[in-house]
Design an enzyme around this catalytic site. Structure first.
Site, PDB file in Angstrom:
ATOM      1  N   SER A  73      53.691  30.605  26.993  1.00  0.00           N
ATOM      2  CA  SER A  73      53.641  32.062  27.036  1.00  0.00           C
ATOM      3  C   SER A  73      52.299  32.539  27.578  1.00  0.00           C
ATOM      4  CB  SER A  73      53.868  32.641  25.634  1.00  0.00           C
ATOM      5  OG  SER A  73      55.130  32.265  25.110  1.00  0.00           O
TER       6      SER A  73
ATOM      7  N   TYR B 270      58.854  42.869  22.357  1.00  0.00           N
ATOM      8  CA  TYR B 270      59.379  43.262  21.058  1.00  0.00           C
ATOM      9  C   TYR B 270      59.422  44.778  20.855  1.00  0.00           C
ATOM     10  CZ  TYR B 270      59.756  38.411  19.853  1.00  0.00           C
ATOM     11  OH  TYR B 270      60.149  37.093  19.837  1.00  0.00           O
TER      12      TYR B 270
ATOM     13  N   ALA C 202      59.023  33.893  27.377  1.00  0.00           N
ATOM     14  CA  ALA C 202      57.680  33.936  26.796  1.00  0.00           C
ATOM     15  C   ALA C 202      57.719  34.829  25.566  1.00  0.00           C
ATOM     16  CB  ALA C 202      56.680  34.480  27.806  1.00  0.00           C
ATOM     17  N   LYS C 203      57.042  34.384  24.515  1.00  0.00           N
ATOM     18  CA  LYS C 203      57.038  35.166  23.266  1.00  0.00           C
ATOM     19  C   LYS C 203      55.854  36.132  23.330  1.00  0.00           C
ATOM     20  CE  LYS C 203      57.756  34.379  18.290  1.00  0.00           C
ATOM     21  NZ  LYS C 203      59.131  34.918  18.214  1.00  0.00           N
ATOM     22  N   ALA C 204      56.084  37.247  23.993  1.00  0.00           N
ATOM     23  CA  ALA C 204      55.034  38.233  24.246  1.00  0.00           C
ATOM     24  C   ALA C 204      55.288  39.496  23.439  1.00  0.00           C
ATOM     25  CB  ALA C 204      54.974  38.580  25.733  1.00  0.00           C
TER      26      ALA C 204
END
Length: 310
Positions: A68, A168, A162-164
């Protein structure tokens, strides 16, 4: 605490090689993390086990954090092993038997534009006590969910793999909409109308005794718990299908459940006010959930060495 409860802090947070007090972990209002959501993160669980605290799939989470970070051009000056040691040290420093670990990489204060310029890359690891995400009773009784009016993004618009943090904002809209209509959670469709994932969870269906999950089509996160459940399902002898899932399949499934680090394995008892199966946790879901909880709790076999003991 459940999802809506107040976060209970812990005394110490790791920041770039040193411990700072929880109340001192601040960023400037004009940091790029605040202005433009220039932040990536992971959610990792540490479980209390008969052998002491153990972190589940720590290195896998940190590898995804690095991916990420590279995707968003903010790779920290720390190796995966260094971050793993830091995470374990933070749990020890806070004397927690079980907790949630949130490694974060962000752009701090420096530039006034979206270009990172002189904005420094900062890395934090906070930890805190955290119970079941959707409430303790949800693991047995299940939750009521809806299909959201908000769609997951098309591939190559934002990198959903990607955990951005910025990803969210959509998840928050999904959750708020679901809550407004009396549901615990939401399921998002992709831009083509096929099922993608929940607000922050991957999704599984059980159809005729077989386990089904949507393919990774660029609209969802490649969940580490998702991968774990795929392996558990095969281990338990279930036939597994990663495939395209249409909305109407949700209404015809025999069982359904969410997976995620926070949600673990949470049954879904209804979708859009239609009962799933018998309207309660089904036998396949229960078998997978039981094996998962034994694995992470250190009471069952761990053949892949996914637990890192403190």
């Amino acid at each position: 605490m459940g999802r809506a409860g107040m976060l209970s802090g812990s005394p110490w947070i790791w920041k770039d090689g040193a411990f700072i007090r929880w109340e001192d972990a601040n960023v400037h209002i004009l940091s790029l993390a605040v202005q433009f959501a220039a932040s990536v993160f992971e959610g990792v669980r540490c479980y209390e086990t008969p052998r002491g605290p153990a972190v589940f799939r720590l290195h896998d989470h940190l590898r995804r954090l690095m991916m990420s970070s590279r995707t968003h051009r903010m790779q920290p000056d720390h190796t995966i092993d260094e971050l793993a040691d830091a995470a374990l040290a933070t749990v020890r420093r806070n004397e927690l038997a079980s907790c949630y670990i949130r490694p974060m990489v962000l752009r701090g204060f420096g530039s006034s534009s979206m270009h990172p310029g002189n904005s420094p890359i900062e890395t934090y690891i906070p930890v805190w006590p955290w119970g079941t995400y959707l409430g303790e009773e949800a693991l047995e009784r299940g939750v009521d969910v809806c299909v959201s009016s908000w769609n997951r993004p098309r591939p190559n618009t934002i990198p959903s793999g990607a955990k951005a943090s910025g990803n969210y904002t959509l998840s928050a809209l999904m959750v708020l909409e679901a809550d407004r209509h009396g549901y615990a959670e939401a399921i998002g469709l992709g831009p083509g109308g096929l099922v993608s994932e929940g607000s922050g969870q991957n999704l599984f269906l059980v159809v005729d005794g077989e386990v089904v999950t949507p393919i990774l089509d660029g609209t969802s996160l490649s969940g580490i718990t998702r991968h774990t459940v795929l392996k558990i399902s095969e281990e338990l002898g279930y036939t597994v299908h990663e495939q395209l899932v249409s909305r109407e399949m949700l209404y015809g499934a025999d069982e359904m459940f969410f997976t995620g680090t926070a949600s673990e394995v949470t049954p879904i008892r209804s979708v859009d006010a239609l009962e799933v199966g018998a309207g309660r946790r089904g036998p396949v879901t229960e078998a997978i959930q039981t094996r998962f909880l034994e694995l992470v709790g250190g009471t069952g076999p761990d053949p892949r060495g996914w637990l890192t003991y403190l």
